[in-house]
Design an enzyme around this catalytic site. Structure first.
Site, mmCIF file in Angstrom:
data_model
loop_
_atom_site.group_PDB
_atom_site.id
_atom_site.type_symbol
_atom_site.label_atom_id
_atom_site.label_comp_id
_atom_site.label_asym_id
_atom_site.label_seq_id
_atom_site.Cartn_x
_atom_site.Cartn_y
_atom_site.Cartn_z
ATOM 1 N N GLU A 1 3.798 1.656 4.357
ATOM 2 C CA GLU A 1 2.548 2.056 4.990
ATOM 3 C C GLU A 1 1.598 0.898 5.315
ATOM 4 O O GLU A 1 0.814 0.973 6.245
ATOM 5 C CB GLU A 1 1.819 3.063 4.101
ATOM 6 C CG GLU A 1 0.897 3.955 4.905
ATOM 7 C CD GLU A 1 -0.226 4.534 4.068
ATOM 8 O OE1 GLU A 1 -1.103 5.176 4.662
ATOM 9 O OE2 GLU A 1 -0.266 4.344 2.855
ATOM 10 N N ASP B 1 2.044 5.117 -0.063
ATOM 11 C CA ASP B 1 1.573 6.367 0.508
ATOM 12 C C ASP B 1 2.007 7.479 -0.440
ATOM 13 O O ASP B 1 3.140 7.912 -0.426
ATOM 14 C CB ASP B 1 2.224 6.543 1.889
ATOM 15 C CG ASP B 1 1.560 7.636 2.682
ATOM 16 O OD1 ASP B 1 0.496 8.120 2.255
ATOM 17 O OD2 ASP B 1 2.112 8.022 3.726
ATOM 18 N N LYS C 1 0.876 -1.174 0.000
ATOM 19 C CA LYS C 1 0.000 0.000 0.000
ATOM 20 C C LYS C 1 0.910 1.219 0.000
ATOM 21 O O LYS C 1 1.590 1.495 0.988
ATOM 22 C CB LYS C 1 -0.879 -0.005 1.248
ATOM 23 C CG LYS C 1 -1.816 1.181 1.302
ATOM 24 C CD LYS C 1 -2.633 1.173 2.580
ATOM 25 C CE LYS C 1 -3.663 2.295 2.560
ATOM 26 N NZ LYS C 1 -3.077 3.616 2.266
#
Ligand code: MN
Length: 466
Positions: free
Chosen positions: A168, A30, A28
């Protein structure tokens, strides 16, 4: 190509990492979510703003992904790390020459994780794995365009790896699922990375079954003013090498009696607090225990005394402040609001309570470290005044003035006597030295703790010749 515009598909939040053969897992990132239309090139943010001009280096998408519509994230990687501040800095630039220079010195990367269209044909109804196959086949990687890597099944292991790298979190996506523009679908889940803190091992519980030869869980604590504070146990995240390494290290540290108080019932083998482990966790419970702790790594580079309670964050530090107050009665701030601040602000309140006194509060670690100074801050050199440490206050208190009603904690009137910023020369367990930049309070000051452990008494005085 002037086909439809796509709103990015959104994800729900999962509580914990999981593994399943029916899901794929990706990092994921950021950064800035962006749908990229290759020809003519258009890169749109979630709110629909055009970002082509902002990131000229992404021009290569036109040639590397011809006639494609991609979904992805713009990230700025520096030394292998995701630098969101630098990315936001670039996002705000408007001078074309500056933008051009930044595109060379601080280039961004477009991480493509989905393909929504190719040659004018929508692909969103296709199952995820089919879209990923097309993405890999038709989208070439370049200097600034990469394809997101996905692994199937092993979500927990992947998550642990991602946490170790300081990223993240993880995105989990269900195989077979279509792309649902604008929908917050259960087919995409984000598993946010846990916070982590370095903890001291005070003991362990005996292992059972396959862990009979090693241990069950480690009993963890943090240091607060020279004392250990129990924060829970960690029993997961260990591989076989961790289990064996930790067991042999602990064998040499055994202590005959408890080295920590406040633990839950159950048999604990106590050790001298010398070993440090980094533990990831989801949040902290009301009574100060780590929720969902798991081992990240053994730390041989950190001293136990440096593993302090303030790692758990500002939220944790405000528990005593909140516990003493009834916010339906007092006008004081609850500490639940986010406050923008400079990081080094201070305030001195004149507090007309039962006894007039002054409260010195200095911003540190997301809270205001506070002292009550009965005689006020000494203005002349040579005078030393008592300063009694009080509970951390929320940053909202920097601008608070008001009357706390009779019967409530701190009843009386609080007015700002002075406020400004300060520079830290030293901030230690027993001594703090700063330079205040206020209207009334200015120059170099020292706070020195009385040499009695556990006591909250300090002396404040002017220091040096400033
Ligand atoms: Mn006070």
């Amino acid at each position: 190509m002037t086909g439809p515009r796509y709103s990015p598909m959104l994800a729900r939040t999962a509580d914990a990492p999981f593994s399943s053969p029916d899901w794929i897992f990706e990092v994921k990132w950021d950064g800035i979510r962006a749908v990229a239309y290759a020809n003519p090139l258009s890169i749109l943010s979630r709110s629909g703003s055009e970002m082509v001009g902002q990131f000229p280096e992404l021009d290569e998408i036109r040639e590397l992904a011809p006639e494609c519509v991609l979904d992805g994230e713009i990230v700025l990687l520096r030394d292998g790390r995701n630098d969101i501040q630098a990315l936001m800095g670039r996002f705000q630039k408007s001078d074309p020459r500056q933008i051009e220079a930044d595109s060379r010195s601080l280039p961004v990367t477009y991480v493509a994780f989905d393909i929504l269209e190719r040659d004018g044909a929508p692909l969103i109804h296709l199952p995820l794995e089919e879209r990923r196959r097309i993405l890999e086949e038709y989208v070439k990687e370049g200097k600034y365009l990469v394809r997101s890597i996905a692994v199937q099944g092993e979500g927990e292991r992947y998550y642990a790896e991602v946490v170790k790298r300081g990223l993240e979190g993880v995105m989990a996506k269900r195989l077979g699922s279509p792309y649902e523009p604008g929908a917050r679908s259960g087919s995409w889940l984000k598993v946010k990375a846990l916070k982590s803190c370095d903890c001291v091992v005070f003991g362990y519980t005996r292992g059972e079954g396959v862990r009979a030869g090693t241990f069950g869980a480690l009993v963890l604590g943090l240091c607060d003013q020279g004392k250990g504070v129990y924060i829970g146990r960690v029993g997961t995240g260990f591989d076989q090498a961790d289990l064996e390494g930790i067991t042999s290290m602990l064998a040499g540290l055994k202590a005959g009696e408890p080295t920590l108080t406040g633990t839950e019932k159950g048999e604990i083998v106590w050790v001298h607090p010398r070993m440090v482990v980094e533990v990831a966790f989801h949040s902290v419970t009301k009574d100060g225990r780590l929720r969902m702790p798991r081992l990240v790594r053994i730390r041989t580079d950190k001293k136990p005394e440096d593993c302090t309670l303030d790692q758990l964050g500002a939220e944790q530090n405000l528990i005593p402040y909140q516990a003493r107050r009834d916010f339906t009665m007092t006008p004081e701030p609850s500490g639940k609001k986010a406050v923008e601040s400079r990081g080094n602000s201070f305030v001195v309140h004149e507090h007309r309570a039962r006894h007039l006194h002054y409260d010195l509060r200095m911003e540190r670690g997301g809270v205001l470290k506070s002292w009550a100074v009965p005689k006020g801050i000494p203005e002349a050199g040579g005078e030393k005044h008592l300063a009694v440490e009080t509970e951390d206050h929320p940053l909202e208190y920097l601008t608070f003035e008001g009357t706390i009603p009779e019967g409530e904690y701190g009843a009386g009137t609080e007015a700002i006597w002075d406020t400004g910023t300060y520079d830290t020369l030293e901030w230690g367990e027993g001594k703090i030295e700063v330079i205040f930049h206020g209207n009334r309070l200015s120059g170099r000051y020292a706070l020195v703790r009385f040499r009695r452990p556990g006591k909250k008494d300090w002396l404040i005085f002017r220091a040096g010749d400033s």
